[in-house]
Motif scaffolding. Structure first.
Motif, short mmCIF file in Angstrom:
data_model
loop_
_atom_site.label_atom_id
_atom_site.label_comp_id
_atom_site.label_asym_id
_atom_site.label_seq_id
_atom_site.Cartn_x
_atom_site.Cartn_y
_atom_site.Cartn_z
N THR A 1 27.60 -33.68 -19.32
CA THR A 1 28.88 -33.35 -19.97
C THR A 1 29.63 -32.34 -19.13
OG1 THR A 1 27.93 -33.79 -22.15
CG2 THR A 1 29.96 -32.48 -22.07
N GLU A 2 30.94 -32.54 -18.99
CA GLU A 2 31.79 -31.67 -18.19
C GLU A 2 33.16 -31.59 -18.85
OE1 GLU A 2 32.58 -29.41 -14.51
OE2 GLU A 2 30.79 -30.03 -15.63
N THR A 3 33.80 -30.42 -18.83
CA THR A 3 35.15 -30.25 -19.36
C THR A 3 36.16 -30.49 -18.24
OG1 THR A 3 34.44 -28.68 -21.04
CG2 THR A 3 36.78 -28.67 -20.46
N ILE A 4 37.15 -31.38 -18.51
CA ILE A 4 38.15 -31.73 -17.51
C ILE A 4 39.53 -31.40 -18.10
CG2 ILE A 4 39.07 -33.56 -16.05
CD1 ILE A 4 36.46 -35.06 -16.36
N ARG A 5 40.32 -30.62 -17.39
CA ARG A 5 41.64 -30.21 -17.85
C ARG A 5 42.68 -31.29 -17.51
NH1 ARG A 5 42.07 -25.03 -19.19
NH2 ARG A 5 44.30 -25.03 -18.72
N PRO A 6 43.85 -31.24 -18.14
CA PRO A 6 44.88 -32.26 -17.87
C PRO A 6 45.25 -32.30 -16.39
CG PRO A 6 45.45 -30.97 -19.81
CD PRO A 6 44.27 -30.30 -19.21
N THR B 1 42.97 -45.65 -26.69
CA THR B 1 42.76 -44.60 -25.70
C THR B 1 43.87 -44.64 -24.67
OG1 THR B 1 41.44 -45.96 -24.23
CG2 THR B 1 40.28 -44.87 -26.02
N GLY B 2 43.80 -43.74 -23.72
CA GLY B 2 44.78 -43.65 -22.65
C GLY B 2 44.73 -42.31 -21.99
N ASP B 3 43.79 -41.40 -22.47
CA ASP B 3 43.70 -40.05 -21.94
C ASP B 3 42.73 -39.93 -20.78
OD1 ASP B 3 45.52 -39.29 -23.79
OD2 ASP B 3 44.07 -38.53 -25.23
N LEU B 4 41.84 -40.90 -20.55
CA LEU B 4 40.87 -40.85 -19.46
C LEU B 4 40.98 -42.10 -18.60
CD1 LEU B 4 37.63 -39.58 -21.25
CD2 LEU B 4 39.24 -38.24 -19.91
N GLU B 5 40.80 -41.91 -17.29
CA GLU B 5 40.69 -43.04 -16.38
C GLU B 5 39.32 -42.97 -15.70
OE1 GLU B 5 42.55 -45.55 -15.98
OE2 GLU B 5 44.28 -44.95 -17.17
N LEU B 6 38.72 -44.14 -15.50
CA LEU B 6 37.37 -44.22 -14.97
C LEU B 6 37.32 -45.21 -13.81
CD1 LEU B 6 34.23 -44.06 -15.02
CD2 LEU B 6 34.29 -45.76 -16.85
N GLU B 7 36.68 -44.79 -12.71
CA GLU B 7 36.45 -45.71 -11.59
C GLU B 7 35.05 -45.49 -11.04
OE1 GLU B 7 38.23 -46.93 -7.23
OE2 GLU B 7 39.46 -45.81 -8.65
N ARG B 8 34.40 -46.59 -10.64
CA ARG B 8 33.01 -46.54 -10.18
C ARG B 8 32.89 -47.27 -8.85
NH1 ARG B 8 28.07 -49.51 -13.40
NH2 ARG B 8 26.42 -48.05 -12.86
N SER C 1 34.77 -39.35 -24.80
CA SER C 1 35.43 -38.09 -25.12
C SER C 1 36.11 -38.23 -26.48
CB SER C 1 36.46 -37.73 -24.04
OG SER C 1 37.11 -36.52 -24.36
N GLY C 2 35.76 -37.34 -27.40
CA GLY C 2 36.40 -37.34 -28.71
C GLY C 2 36.19 -38.64 -29.47
N GLY C 3 35.06 -39.26 -29.32
CA GLY C 3 34.78 -40.50 -30.04
C GLY C 3 35.38 -41.73 -29.40
N VAL C 4 36.13 -41.58 -28.32
CA VAL C 4 36.73 -42.72 -27.62
C VAL C 4 35.96 -42.93 -26.31
CG1 VAL C 4 38.82 -43.64 -26.58
CG2 VAL C 4 38.95 -42.28 -28.67
N GLU C 5 35.70 -44.16 -25.94
CA GLU C 5 34.83 -44.48 -24.81
C GLU C 5 35.50 -45.44 -23.84
OE1 GLU C 5 30.35 -45.09 -25.25
OE2 GLU C 5 31.07 -47.15 -25.00
N ARG C 6 35.31 -45.17 -22.58
CA ARG C 6 35.65 -46.12 -21.53
C ARG C 6 34.36 -46.52 -20.82
NH1 ARG C 6 40.80 -47.01 -19.64
NH2 ARG C 6 42.46 -45.77 -20.57
N GLY D 1 45.53 -32.25 -23.05
CA GLY D 1 44.66 -31.14 -23.39
C GLY D 1 43.31 -31.28 -22.72
N PRO D 2 42.56 -30.18 -22.69
CA PRO D 2 41.22 -30.26 -22.09
C PRO D 2 40.34 -31.26 -22.85
CG PRO D 2 41.89 -27.97 -22.44
CD PRO D 2 42.87 -28.82 -23.18
N GLU D 3 39.50 -31.95 -22.12
CA GLU D 3 38.62 -32.95 -22.72
C GLU D 3 37.17 -32.65 -22.32
OE1 GLU D 3 39.44 -35.30 -24.71
OE2 GLU D 3 41.60 -35.61 -24.48
#
Length: 907
Positions: free
Chosen positions: A626-631, A579-586, A658-663, A611-613
């Motif tokens: 679920t929410e769509t997030i653009r680049p 992965t590398g398309d999403l960043e997550l912080e909590r 997103s797309g089968g990849v998880e963070r 691309g949109p995710e």
């Protein structure tokens, strides 16, 4: 003690409505109003709502009520224990130590019912029923006294005659005090009759319009426009109580005086008191205006005394106060000072001239001896928060320091100690430090200049824009980043500690010299970049290198690095393989969470891809969202938590897919802040609405209160009463409320309340209240009683068990099965009831082989309430003449969860 020598103090008042009947026991008063509302007043006040109107009530260890259908018995907490069908019942009495309730019927009989089971124990003719259809009836601890015209009858607890006497005149009402029957005569006399011999002991020419039914040492009556107390010897004295209808417990307190529709509750003042006194400060400042002390009644009765102070080294302008305190109650007293003349002040505090405290107080310095340090801690477009440290560098304490214009107070700073407060800085940038002496100092607040800076670079065919916090405070700003080389304009929230960096990484879409603008409240800057053509070509073919870590170690993708945006509460996600398309912080705010108040969980997700995710956020205890997030964009998902203080809990992990990849961000095992006073709550269905159960927990050493309760979705039927909580205890209060089905509002509501602290100011708090959708209260809504159809002797027989659904939900698949060696299995059958609705009753019959040595039969009960399965075991015990049901379990349905949480929402 002579009658009426005690003084009384009013402790509370409450609205009762239209008065119907009353009754007393040794230490409680019972008031029936509006047909169905019963108020039981003792050390506390309980309210019981009857399911149908009552005509008469009696009180002992249980509450008894006569209705159109018969007689009901309730526990003093409001649980119905049994019901006996007796339509001819008109009145009920309960001799306190007899174990019976005695019913007066319209066909002139006295029927004795077992207090435990409701079974009939005796039935006798009412004496002198031929001369009066409406006798006066009162009861003592072990006897029943009736008056019919001029005839007096004293009966034992099973109806046996003890005394039959005729007096010289017609009796209109009566009461009993000690060994004396007090007869109120129709000819305006009040006559005392010996309860054992029938001899007249004394007489007063009084027109009495109200008399208590029973008092062990004295009873209270109303005559000639005043309330009087009279004892068994006829000695009396007037009482300083409100003119109304008095009702007094047999032990002498409480006294309820009903005026119109309001009941005023009085307690007896002790002739001997036990008071303690403590000072609220260990020293005095040179300009102190008063000495403050706290008085505490450590006795077991209410007390009243004159409190006075004697001073050496200072002078007091108002040295005495009259105070009245209930048992275990406290009150603060202020002794104003006109001058302080010495370096130490010796004081003596007395109660009715008896010394209760002696102290020596040193006179201390003021605010001029304080070193003040102001540091900025958080800068937002709305304002600046600063940390103010007050250090006492002298050898004497400094007291009563105030930081203005915020009005923040510091009670005391010990020598060589320091106190820090975090405050919102004033608009004019100046703080004033003042103390009780009137000395003031002004301090300038340092405000960060140009706190943010911007820079950029093109590395590995990726365009990077960085915003850095150069100040000494956490900075929050809304930034807009735009430029021809960027795929799109980006709006981001910067929230970072000193030296943290927000980094935006994007594939360039235009080569050559490009200017990227970064604009916000604290930053307006342009960053010039040289973008090679190869970077644009590689980005277009998707072959450019992945983004590298920022030089300062922060994670790419736009969240300020070095320090998480939420302080210690932040948690960065771990990337899954490839992965590398999403960043997550909590993060959690505030941290640590405060028990009894709301906290917010933030999940920040950024799309750093091309691309949109479609992004789905999941956690075990909330519905996925679920929410769509653009680049280049990011979303913040939030939800509320309320920690109840019950058990241990962690906030579970969160996954972003997103797309089968998880963070993922791991679980948050947070330490909780426990305040002095906090609440938790449950919303439980009942027959005609809902009941709000609020538990207030006091962790302090003084009595505290909860007030101004308010719900967001549900509505209180009556203004909610305050909750007063003794030190280190918890108190549960219930309120009737109306509102929607819990399943339609997510299973919770928000309760707002004010918690009054002992030293700290009152706090406005909010907490999530559970509205469980898995059953109102389990099987605890079912009541079990021995039915009158029971027929049992030593050789065996049948025990009939009456079951009633006293709750607000239907019980499905209800099964009732008895087991044990005494069950006659050849004849016995277990019961299965498919649906058992609110208000329905069912009788279960158990065939018994022998009961010679008593009963010990287990009764297994199981059922489903609101989709949740419940089960419990009761025990049928007793003898053939006295069968009862032993039920040890309490509520089998919903209980408090360690944490109540909402689902996620998208900001």
């Amino acid at each position: 003690m002579p009658a009426g020598t005690a003084e009384y103090v009013r402790t509370s008042s409450f609205e009762v409505g239209e008065l119907d009947a009353w009754a007393v026991s040794g230490d409680r008063v019972c008031i029936l109003a509006n047909g169905t509302e019963v108020y039981v007043v003792g050390e506390e006040r309980d309210q019981i709502t009857l399911p149908e109107p009552a005509e008469s009530v009696a009180l002992s260890d249980h509450l008894y009520a006569v209705t159109d259908d018969g007689v009901d018995a309730y526990s003093l907490s409001g649980t119905r224990l049994w019901r006996v069908s007796l339509p001819e019942a008109v009145r009920v009495a309960a001799p306190g130590e007899s174990g019976f309730a005695v019913v007066v019927t319209e066909d002139d009989e006295l029927v004795g019912l077992d207090a435990t089971s409701g079974q009939e124990r005796f039935r006798v003719d009412r004496p002198h029923s031929d001369v009066s259809a409406t006798p006066a009836v009162v009861c003592t601890d072990d006897a029943l006294v009736l008056a019919a015209w001029s005839f007096l009858s004293v009966l034992g607890p099973t109806g046996e005659s003890r005394l039959q006497e005729r007096v010289d005149g017609a009796i209109s009402d009566l009461g009993v005090v000690g060994d004396t029957i007090v007869c109120v005569m129709k000819d305006a006399r009040c006559v005392g009759i010996d309860i054992e011999t029938g001899e007249r002991k004394w007489s007063h020419d009084w027109q009495v319009d109200r008399i208590d039914p029973f008092g062990r040492e004295e009873i209270i009556l109303r005559t000639e426009g005043e309330i009087r107390a009279i004892d068994a010897d006829g000695e009396w004295t007037p009482l300083g109580l409100d003119d109304g209808l008095p009702v007094t417990a047999a032990g002498g307190e409480p006294v309820c005086v009903i005026v119109d529709t309001v009941a005023n509750v009085y307690r007896r003042l002790s002739g001997e008191w036990t008071l303690d006194a403590t000072l609220l400060s260990e020293s005095l400042t040179a300009g102190a205006e008063a000495i403050h002390a706290e008085l505490h009644n450590v006795g077991d009765t209410a007390a009243s005394a004159t409190i006075a102070i004697e001073l050496s080294g200072a002078r007091c302008s108002d040295p005495s106060h009259r105070v009245t305190l209930l048992e275990d109650d406290s009150e603060r007293v202020r002794f104003p000072l006109s001058s302080i003349d010495e370096e130490t002040v010796d004081l003596t505090i007395t109660a009715d001239e008896e010394v209760i405290l002696e102290e020596r107080l040193p006179v201390t310095g003021g605010s001029e001896s304080i070193d003040v340090t102001v540091e900025p801690t958080r800068l937002t477009p709305e304002g600046l928060r600063v940390s103010v440290t007050l250090a006492n560098e002298t050898s004497v304490p400094v007291e009563d320091v105030r930081i203005n214009p915020m009005g923040e107070r510091v009670d005391r700073i010990d020598p060589n100690d320091a106190v820090t407060r975090t405050l919102e800085a004033p608009a004019d940038g100046t703080l004033t430090i003042a103390d009780a002496t009137g000395i003031r100092r002004t301090v300038d607040v340092p405000r960060p200049e140009d706190p943010l800076s911007a820079s950029g670079s093109v590395e590995e065919d990726v365009l990077a824009v960085r915003v850095r916090n150069d100040s000494r405070a956490t900075v929050v700003d809304e930034l807009t980043i735009d430029g021809d080389a960027l795929p799109t304009s980006v709006t981001r929230t910067f929230e970072g500690a000193p030296e943290s960096v927000l980094e935006l990484i994007a594939p360039p879409v235009e080569d050559g010299t490009s200017t990227v603008s970064v604009a916000g409240h604290f930053l307006d800057d342009d960053v010039d970049l040289e973008v090679p053509e190869s970077a644009v070509l590689n980005a277009a073919t998707g072959t450019h290198a992945p983004p590298a870590a920022a030089p300062d170690g922060s994670a790419p993708g736009g969240t300020p690095g070095g320090h998480s945006a939420g302080g210690a509460g932040g948690a960065h996600g771990d990337a899954g393989p490839g992965t590398g398309d999403l960043e997550l912080e909590r993060r959690i705010d505030p941290l640590p969470p405060v028990v009894g108040d709301l906290c917010i969980e933030h999940i920040d997700v950024e799309n750093v891809g091309h691309g949109p995710e479609s992004v789905t956020v999941t956690t075990p205890d909330a519905a996925p969202v679920t929410e769509t997030i653009r680049p280049g964009e990011f979303r913040t998902f939030t939800r509320l938590h309320a920690f109840t203080g019950v058990g241990d809990d962690v906030v579970p992990p969160v996954a972003v897919e997103s797309g089968g990849v998880e963070r993922t961000a791991g679980k948050l095992d947070t330490e909780l802040e426990i305040p002095e006073l906090y609440c938790r709550g449950l919303l439980l269905p009942d027959r005609d609405g809902y009941t709000l159960e609020v538990t207030a927990v006091n962790t302090a050493e003084s009595r505290l209160r909860v007030r101004n309760l308010d719900l967001e979705l549900y509505e209180f039927r009556e203004p909610p009463a305050e909750i007063h909580v003794p030190p280190y205890e918890e108190v549960t209060a219930t309120y009737r409320v109306d509102g929607p089905d819990p399943s339609t509002v997510g299973g919770y509501d928000t309760l707002r309340y004010v918690a009054d602290g002992s030293v700290a100011p009152a706090r406005d708090l909010e907490v999530l209240v559970e509205a469980p959708v898995d059953g109102p209260d389990g099987l605890a809504t079912l009541t079990f009683a021995v039915d009158p159809e029971t027929a049992l002797d030593a050789e065996g027989g049948t025990v009939a068990i009456a079951v009633e659904n006293d709750g607000g939900a239907t019980v499905t698949d209800l099964s009732i099965a008895a087991r044990g060696d005494q069950v006659r299995t050849i004849l016995y059958e277990a019961d299965d009831v498919p649906e058992f609705g609110p208000g329905e009753t069912h009788v279960h019959y158990v065939d018994i082989e022998t009961a010679e040595d008593g009963l010990d039969v287990a009764l297994d009960v199981a059922g489903t309430v609101g989709g949740a399965d419940h089960e419990e075991t009761l025990t049928v015990v007793g003898t053939p003449g006295s069968v009862s049901i032993d039920r040890e379990t309490g509520r089998s349905g919903p209980d408090h969860s360690p944490r109540v949480s909402t689902d996620f929402a998208v900001e």
